[in-house]
Design a protein around this motif. Structure first.
Motif, PDB file in Angstrom:
ATOM      1  N   GLY A   1     -16.142  30.538 -13.936  1.00  0.00           N
ATOM      2  CA  GLY A   1     -14.980  31.423 -13.931  1.00  0.00           C
ATOM      3  C   GLY A   1     -14.773  32.080 -12.581  1.00  0.00           C
ATOM      4  N   TRP A   2     -15.874  32.432 -11.920  1.00  0.00           N
ATOM      5  CA  TRP A   2     -15.762  33.067 -10.604  1.00  0.00           C
ATOM      6  C   TRP A   2     -15.148  32.108  -9.594  1.00  0.00           C
ATOM      7  CZ3 TRP A   2     -17.845  32.498  -5.641  1.00  0.00           C
ATOM      8  CH2 TRP A   2     -17.708  33.619  -4.805  1.00  0.00           C
ATOM      9  N   VAL A   3     -15.618  30.846  -9.606  1.00  0.00           N
ATOM     10  CA  VAL A   3     -15.119  29.853  -8.646  1.00  0.00           C
ATOM     11  C   VAL A   3     -13.678  29.473  -8.948  1.00  0.00           C
ATOM     12  CG1 VAL A   3     -15.419  27.506  -7.783  1.00  0.00           C
ATOM     13  CG2 VAL A   3     -17.429  28.941  -8.184  1.00  0.00           C
ATOM     14  N   THR A   4     -13.389  29.109 -10.196  1.00  0.00           N
ATOM     15  CA  THR A   4     -12.023  28.694 -10.540  1.00  0.00           C
ATOM     16  C   THR A   4     -11.047  29.857 -10.423  1.00  0.00           C
ATOM     17  OG1 THR A   4     -12.471  29.087 -12.907  1.00  0.00           O
ATOM     18  CG2 THR A   4     -12.810  26.850 -12.061  1.00  0.00           C
ATOM     19  N   GLY A   5     -11.542  31.068 -10.661  1.00  0.00           N
ATOM     20  CA  GLY A   5     -10.681  32.240 -10.538  1.00  0.00           C
ATOM     21  C   GLY A   5     -10.219  32.469  -9.121  1.00  0.00           C
ATOM     22  N   LEU A   6     -11.102  32.201  -8.158  1.00  0.00           N
ATOM     23  CA  LEU A   6     -10.728  32.360  -6.750  1.00  0.00           C
ATOM     24  C   LEU A   6      -9.559  31.455  -6.374  1.00  0.00           C
ATOM     25  CD1 LEU A   6     -14.217  32.560  -4.975  1.00  0.00           C
ATOM     26  CD2 LEU A   6     -12.598  34.427  -5.358  1.00  0.00           C
ATOM     27  N   LEU A   7      -9.496  30.283  -7.021  1.00  0.00           N
ATOM     28  CA  LEU A   7      -8.402  29.349  -6.748  1.00  0.00           C
ATOM     29  C   LEU A   7      -7.146  29.712  -7.534  1.00  0.00           C
ATOM     30  CD1 LEU A   7     -10.459  26.018  -6.906  1.00  0.00           C
ATOM     31  CD2 LEU A   7      -9.665  27.194  -4.845  1.00  0.00           C
ATOM     32  N   ALA A   8      -7.317  30.008  -8.815  1.00  0.00           N
ATOM     33  CA  ALA A   8      -6.159  30.212  -9.688  1.00  0.00           C
ATOM     34  C   ALA A   8      -5.448  31.533  -9.429  1.00  0.00           C
ATOM     35  CB  ALA A   8      -6.603  30.143 -11.154  1.00  0.00           C
ATOM     36  N   ILE A   9      -6.195  32.577  -9.087  1.00  0.00           N
ATOM     37  CA  ILE A   9      -5.627  33.922  -8.997  1.00  0.00           C
ATOM     38  C   ILE A   9      -4.683  34.066  -7.802  1.00  0.00           C
ATOM     39  CG2 ILE A   9      -7.095  35.353  -7.495  1.00  0.00           C
ATOM     40  CD1 ILE A   9      -6.403  35.953 -11.223  1.00  0.00           C
ATOM     41  N   ARG A  10      -4.669  33.053  -6.921  1.00  0.00           N
ATOM     42  CA  ARG A  10      -3.792  33.101  -5.757  1.00  0.00           C
ATOM     43  C   ARG A  10      -2.319  32.932  -6.144  1.00  0.00           C
ATOM     44  NH1 ARG A  10      -6.675  32.180  -0.908  1.00  0.00           N
ATOM     45  NH2 ARG A  10      -8.882  31.724  -1.263  1.00  0.00           N
ATOM     46  N   ARG A  11      -2.064  32.433  -7.352  1.00  0.00           N
ATOM     47  CA  ARG A  11      -0.699  32.213  -7.812  1.00  0.00           C
ATOM     48  C   ARG A  11      -0.425  33.031  -9.070  1.00  0.00           C
ATOM     49  NH1 ARG A  11      -0.569  30.908  -3.451  1.00  0.00           N
ATOM     50  NH2 ARG A  11      -0.015  28.900  -2.496  1.00  0.00           N
ATOM     51  N   GLN A  12       0.830  33.160  -9.420  1.00  0.00           N
ATOM     52  CA  GLN A  12       1.221  33.962 -10.568  1.00  0.00           C
ATOM     53  C   GLN A  12       2.093  33.142 -11.510  1.00  0.00           C
ATOM     54  OE1 GLN A  12       3.101  37.559  -9.228  1.00  0.00           O
ATOM     55  NE2 GLN A  12       1.287  38.319  -8.173  1.00  0.00           N
ATOM     56  N   GLY A  13       2.256  33.651 -12.733  1.00  0.00           N
ATOM     57  CA  GLY A  13       3.166  33.047 -13.689  1.00  0.00           C
ATOM     58  C   GLY A  13       2.802  31.622 -14.057  1.00  0.00           C
ATOM     59  N   ILE A  14       3.813  30.748 -14.103  1.00  0.00           N
ATOM     60  CA  ILE A  14       3.604  29.374 -14.533  1.00  0.00           C
ATOM     61  C   ILE A  14       2.704  28.620 -13.572  1.00  0.00           C
ATOM     62  CG2 ILE A  14       5.648  28.501 -13.330  1.00  0.00           C
ATOM     63  CD1 ILE A  14       4.276  27.393 -16.782  1.00  0.00           C
ATOM     64  N   TYR A  15       2.696  29.019 -12.289  1.00  0.00           N
ATOM     65  CA  TYR A  15       1.841  28.356 -11.304  1.00  0.00           C
ATOM     66  C   TYR A  15       0.368  28.633 -11.603  1.00  0.00           C
ATOM     67  CZ  TYR A  15       6.336  28.030  -8.945  1.00  0.00           C
ATOM     68  OH  TYR A  15       7.642  27.772  -8.666  1.00  0.00           O
ATOM     69  N   PHE A  16       0.064  29.864 -12.004  1.00  0.00           N
ATOM     70  CA  PHE A  16      -1.302  30.206 -12.412  1.00  0.00           C
ATOM     71  C   PHE A  16      -1.710  29.370 -13.621  1.00  0.00           C
ATOM     72  CE2 PHE A  16      -4.039  32.605 -15.300  1.00  0.00           C
ATOM     73  CZ  PHE A  16      -5.122  32.891 -14.494  1.00  0.00           C
ATOM     74  N   ALA A  17      -0.812  29.265 -14.604  1.00  0.00           N
ATOM     75  CA  ALA A  17      -1.101  28.495 -15.814  1.00  0.00           C
ATOM     76  C   ALA A  17      -1.345  27.023 -15.490  1.00  0.00           C
ATOM     77  CB  ALA A  17       0.058  28.636 -16.804  1.00  0.00           C
TER      78      ALA A  17
END
Length: 327
Positions: free
Chosen positions: A112-128
């Motif tokens: 979660g820590w690793v994937t979160g660093l990548l995913a949290i850079r975007r918002q909304g549908i891009y995050f999903a």
């Protein structure tokens, strides 16, 4: 004059908070009575344990979506990934059940820590979409990695003895073990939501720009919420693997990510007890409508549409709105 008004406002807010806590305590006690009494009332214990595992999974997902405002389509990677970690460590390395669960939970925290660093850079549908893509990577890794045994999964996982003393092959011991994990996980989520961290997280959900203007690092709070949600999802997945003595591709498939979204929305997004009710509803449907085969998915879709049209706040959300209480 202003001081008197401010004092009254703070007093009123404190009274409302106390009333909400009393309501939550009452509902929690009722929930515990149901969970403890269910096996004695003829309810199949394995069914109840499955409900508790998915209820914890849904509550962990609700922490991210309901209180953080972040929609993830990849939470299956934490449920299924923890299942593989727990199953492999228990069967191959000989870990006791508590060590297997802790190890798997730690693995999903790291994931979660690793994937979160990548995913949290975007918002909304891009995050999903990013979370979905990451989950698909984990799925194909689980399909190809030698230790996962591909489509066969890791079978015949030993339940072992808790702390080397309590034999979890006994149904009653296993039920208490799952119940304790669910209660600990649920209590932890409740504490997080009602902590200063939880309050800031909800403020970011409501108005991120204003929270940033007040000096809060929104990305840091969202990343921490993501890691916490992943960790608790992993706890549910590891427990489920020990319970069913199996880790398979089903739990890491993208369809499982869709199911947890459905559980949360049906029960009530942003409520404390909604995900528990939603998980119970969906698992009950899957269990008692299994003879319908593929039509179960159609029935779930119909119920979801009905909930969206008639119960926009979810089952628990609508009940809370009707009773004028926070649930």
């Amino acid at each position: 004059m202003n001081t008197a008004v401010s004092t009254q406002v703070h007093a009123s807010a404190a009274e409302l908070e106390k009333a909400a806590r009393r309501t939550h305590l009452t509902v929690f006690v009722l929930m515990m009575v149901v969970l403890i009494a269910a096996p004695f009332l003829g309810v199949y214990p394995v069914f109840m344990m499955k409900v508790m595992c998915f209820a914890l999974f849904a509550c962990a997902f609700n922490l991210l979506l309901g209180f953080g405002g972040l929609l993830s389509f990849g939470h299956a990677m934490f449920l299924g990934g923890a299942g593989y970690a727990a199953a492999h460590s228990a069967k191959v390395w000989g870990f006791t059940p508590e060590l297997a669960v802790l190890f798997a939970t730690a693995c999903t925290a790291a994931l979660g820590w690793v994937t979160g660093l990548l995913a949290i850079r975007r918002q909304g549908i891009y995050f999903a979409m990013i979370t979905l893509a990451l989950a698909q990577m984990v799925f194909f890794f689980s399909l190809q990695a030698p230790f996962t045994h591909g489509e066969d999964g890791i079978q015949a996982v030993p339940r072992g003895k808790l702390f080397g003393l309590i034999d979890l092959s006994q149904p009653s011991a296993m039920y208490i073990f799952v119940l304790l994990i669910f209660v600990i996980g649920f209590a932890l989520i409740y504490r997080i939501v009602h902590s200063p961290f939880g309050q800031v997280l909800q403020a970011i959900r409501e108005n991120e720009a204003r929270a940033i203007s007040l000096g809060y690092d929104a990305d840091k709070f969202k990343h921490r919420a993501y890691v916490l949600s992943a960790t608790l999802s992993g706890l549910a997945g590891a427990t489920k693997a020990i319970l069913f003595q199996l880790a398979s591709l089903t739990d890491v498939h993208w369809g499982m990510s869709g199911e947890v979204v459905l559980m949360t929305l049906v029960g009530g997004m942003g409520t404390i007890f909604g995900p528990v009710v939603g998980a119970a509803v969906i698992v009950t449907m899957q269990n008692y409508l299994a003879e319908l085969g593929a039509w179960v998915t159609v029935v779930q879709g119909v119920i979801f549409v009905i909930c969206v049209l008639l119960f926009r706040r979810g089952i628990v959300g609508e009940i809370g709105n009707w009773l004028k209480k926070s649930l």
